[in-house]
Every structure is written in C-alpha cells, then in structure tokens.
Motif scaffolding. Structure first.
Motif, PDB file in Angstrom:
ATOM      1  N   LEU A 147       0.847  -1.205   0.000  1.00  0.00           N
ATOM      2  CA  LEU A 147       0.000   0.000   0.000  1.00  0.00           C
ATOM      3  C   LEU A 147       0.878   1.249   0.000  1.00  0.00           C
ATOM      4  N   SER A 148       1.926   1.246   0.814  1.00  0.00           N
ATOM      5  CA  SER A 148       2.792   2.417   0.949  1.00  0.00           C
ATOM      6  C   SER A 148       3.508   2.749  -0.354  1.00  0.00           C
ATOM      7  N   ALA A 151       0.609   4.293  -2.770  1.00  0.00           N
ATOM      8  CA  ALA A 151      -0.325   5.340  -2.299  1.00  0.00           C
ATOM      9  C   ALA A 151      -0.467   6.486  -3.300  1.00  0.00           C
ATOM     10  N   ASN A 163      -4.197  12.023   4.853  1.00  0.00           N
ATOM     11  CA  ASN A 163      -3.832  10.635   4.562  1.00  0.00           C
ATOM     12  C   ASN A 163      -3.142  10.507   3.215  1.00  0.00           C
ATOM     13  N   HIS A 164      -2.200   9.585   3.142  1.00  0.00           N
ATOM     14  CA  HIS A 164      -1.543   9.302   1.860  1.00  0.00           C
ATOM     15  C   HIS A 164      -2.411   8.387   1.007  1.00  0.00           C
ATOM     16  N   SER A 165      -3.165   7.500   1.656  1.00  0.00           N
ATOM     17  CA  SER A 165      -4.157   6.690   0.941  1.00  0.00           C
ATOM     18  C   SER A 165      -5.523   6.928   1.581  1.00  0.00           C
ATOM     19  N   TRP A 168      -7.857   3.908   1.185  1.00  0.00           N
ATOM     20  CA  TRP A 168      -7.891   2.772   2.105  1.00  0.00           C
ATOM     21  C   TRP A 168      -8.473   3.173   3.459  1.00  0.00           C
ATOM     22  N   ASP A 230      -3.406   1.211  -4.084  1.00  0.00           N
ATOM     23  CA  ASP A 230      -4.040   2.296  -4.813  1.00  0.00           C
ATOM     24  C   ASP A 230      -3.755   2.118  -6.307  1.00  0.00           C
ATOM     25  N   ALA A 284      -1.802   3.716   5.498  1.00  0.00           N
ATOM     26  CA  ALA A 284      -2.720   4.581   4.739  1.00  0.00           C
ATOM     27  C   ALA A 284      -2.544   6.045   5.129  1.00  0.00           C
ATOM     28  N   SER A 287       2.150   6.275   4.849  1.00  0.00           N
ATOM     29  CA  SER A 287       2.828   5.426   3.865  1.00  0.00           C
ATOM     30  C   SER A 287       4.276   5.108   4.254  1.00  0.00           C
ATOM     31  N   SER A 340       1.616   9.923  -3.785  1.00  0.00           N
ATOM     32  CA  SER A 340       0.973  10.820  -2.818  1.00  0.00           C
ATOM     33  C   SER A 340       1.967  11.833  -2.254  1.00  0.00           C
TER      34      SER A 340
END
Length: 372
Positions: A147-148, A151, A163-165, A168, A230, A284, A287, A340
C-alpha cells in the motif's frame, strides 16, 4: 524468464473525467470495449488482464486497454484521472452505473460514495491450496508495505486530507474482522458463516486487503488477490510491486518453516490479525514514513526501512530468477517518495489539485506514447 515463475493478472480500476471534474461514461465504455466492465458508481470502470508469467507480456496487457480507452476519451474531451479517490469537487450522491443491479442497490444503500475509489488488484497464481493459504498469511502480514509503495490518494473533493491513501481509510473493509485462515476448510467455513449471518451479501462481498480467488469461490481457488494497492499509473512501478510480491512468495516456498506467520511469529493468529489491520491504517496515513509493527518479532519499524530490508532479503532470489531489474522502480520510490508524497509536496508549494492532476495526466500520456 524462468518457467518456475508464477502467473500474474490484474484488475485495474480507472476514474474518467475532464481536467477538473469526474465524469462517468462507464455504460458507454462497457458497450464500446469488451474488456472493460462497469463499477457500481458510474465514474469509474475496470479492465481485467489475462494471466501471464512474462513481465514483458504483462506490460502490453496493462498498457493496451488504457491507450485504446484514452484514444476514445479524447474524442469526448475526457481523460483518465490518476487519483484513487474522487479528488476534484464532486457530487457526493452515488451515481449508479446499473439501475437494475440488485447488488449495486445494496452497495448504494449500505455504503454510498465511500466505495467510489480506484485501485489495482494484483492476482498471483498458486494452485496448491496449502501453499496458497501460506502465501496469503505472509502477504497479508506485509500488505501495508505494498500500500505504501502505491499510495496515490491524498485528495478528496478538492481538499487535501491527512492521509496518503484516503482510499484505504474510507473504503468499507467487509467483514470488519477477518481472521488468518489456517487452511482451505477454515476459509470455507468462515465464508459460509458470514454469508448466512448476513455479514456478507454474497461471495463477492469480501472486501479486505487480500483474499483467495478462483473460478468457483470458496471451493475452487487458484490465486491470491492483493486488493490493498491504490491505482498505480506508472506501469513499470506496478510491475515492480508485482515482482516484489512474486519474489516474496517464491522466497516463502523455499523457506516455509521460517516465513509462514503461523509458525514464525511470536503472536497468535488473532493478535496478528489486529496488528496487520493497524499496520494498514498507519500505512494509509503516512505510507513510507509510517511506524509499523513487524509480524515476526513485534518490533517497531519504519515502513521505508522494512521495505529496504525486504529487498535485501529478496536479492538472491531476484538474481536467480533474472528479475532484479524489475525492482528498480521500487528503489526509486524509496528515494523520491511515492505518488501521494510527490503530490502533497506540489500542493504545499502552492499548486492547486487541478494543476497537480494536469501534470500527472500529462506524465501518463507521455509514458503511454513511449510504448508504440
């Protein structure tokens, strides 16, 4: 490319719109392009690639539908928006793509616009059931890392989030608590129980960071589906993330006793489930800079460092499979930041969300033009 490589396939969701708004044309797209399908909200669509072992073939399978769609969108003065959330100012009402679809009605009534996100689901073929569930346990334990790297959703409704994501954070994980499955039978029992007690509407209504997949779920399974990432518009990075997952699984199969979380973690499976859920939320939010708890020993580790350590662990496997070059985009993200982070940096320098998206859309178009 070794014959021992695993099959890989993708489900890629995309947002369509203009340079400053989200415009849904999914019904038209589905009619025009047989490899695209509607999502519940009209503003995004999905295409699915057929499984391949070879990364060169995967690149073509990922880029070709996108280029065809873009050419058609151009005739309508529309484009593909690379954000994983509805980043521009938008109508917060759910926009149904299929009025007659009962499942879509259920989604609209119960979740609304929170599910209007775009992502990429990475499927890795594993037809040995014991190995499949071992791989699911390990990749779930490290899902926050993927995820990181991917993002790409710091914006929502023309505002920056914390938030970076954001995708999520807002996506309604269902059921809210998912155990670590000990084997295939425990998964079947859990699925049947959750459908019967209405925690899940049907077999598709299992929305977690990772799940088993196959032609006849829950009984016939042949792949792991990582759903946490993402949308990644840089296809070389997406293939890098995929190669990292594949290498981790190949590495696991050579070291099952020391890498299966069921044997190799100090935590119980219930504790591990809670730790992984918290790691995903932390990732999320921040990240690569997030502080995570390592599934093996419980030590706190910064996400970026965990990824660097993992790449080091995988280097000999990558060498053996001739896949080292595929990981180059991962090192670049560790050095320069993910999508992100770059967008947040541009925003803090005074660029508007519209300007930031315009630059990213131009980057996408340039990368597609290189592939002719």
């Amino acid at each position: 490319m070794s014959q021992n490589n695993l099959y890989k396939g993708f489900e890629v969701e995309l947002f369509t719109g203009s340079l400053n708004s989200h415009i849904g044309v999914s019904a038209e797209i589905e009619k025009k392009f047989p490899d695209f399908v509607k999502e519940p909200d009209n503003r995004n669509v999905e295409y699915i690639t057929t499984p391949e072992k070879d990364y060169g073939s995967l690149y073509e399978k990922l880029i070709t539908p996108r280029k065809k769609l873009r050419k058609w969108l151009n005739t309508k003065n529309l484009t593909i928006i690379p954000s994983s959330t509805l980043c521009f100012k938008h109508d917060i009402q759910f926009q149904r793509s299929d009025i007659d679809n009962v499942y879509h009605q259920f989604i609209q009534d119960n979740y609304g616009i929170s599910i209007a996100t775009s992502s990429v689901h990475i499927n890795i073929g594993i037809d040995d059931l014991d190995k499949l569930f071992t791989a699911i346990r390990l990749i779930r334990s490290e899902a926050a890392l993927y995820l990181s790297l991917s993002a790409s959703s710091p914006f929502l409704n023309n505002k920056i989030t914390n938030n970076h994501s954001q995708r999520w954070i807002q996506f309604p994980k269902t059921p809210s608590r998912v155990p670590f499955f000990v084997n295939h039978n425990s998964y079947i029992d859990w699925i049947e129980e959750n459908i019967s007690n209405k925690n899940m509407q049907n077999i598709r209504h299992f929305w977690s960071s990772i799940r088993p997949n196959g032609p006849q779920r829950p009984l016939i399974l042949d792949r792991l589906e990582l759903r946490i990432c993402d949308f990644v518009h840089d296809i070389n990075l997406l293939l890098g993330i995929t190669a990292m997952i594949e290498l981790r699984i190949l590495n696991l199969f050579e070291n099952i006793n020391t890498l299966d979380p069921m044997n190799a973690s100090i935590f119980s499976m219930d504790e591990l489930s809670e730790i992984c859920d918290q790691n995903e939320i932390n990732a999320a939010k921040d990240s690569l800079n997030s502080e995570l708890i390592h599934w093996q020993d419980g030590k706190k580790v910064i996400c970026r460092e965990w990824i660097q350590n993992l790449l080091s662990d995988l280097s000999s496997t990558a060498e053996n499979f001739g896949m080292k070059h595929l990981l180059d985009p991962i090192y670049k993200v560790l050095e320069e930041g993910n999508q992100s982070m770059k967008w947040i940096n541009q925003y803090e320098k005074g660029l508007s969300i519209e300007q930031i998206m315009k630059i990213s859309i131009e980057d996408m178009i340039r990368s597609e033009a290189k592939n002719v």
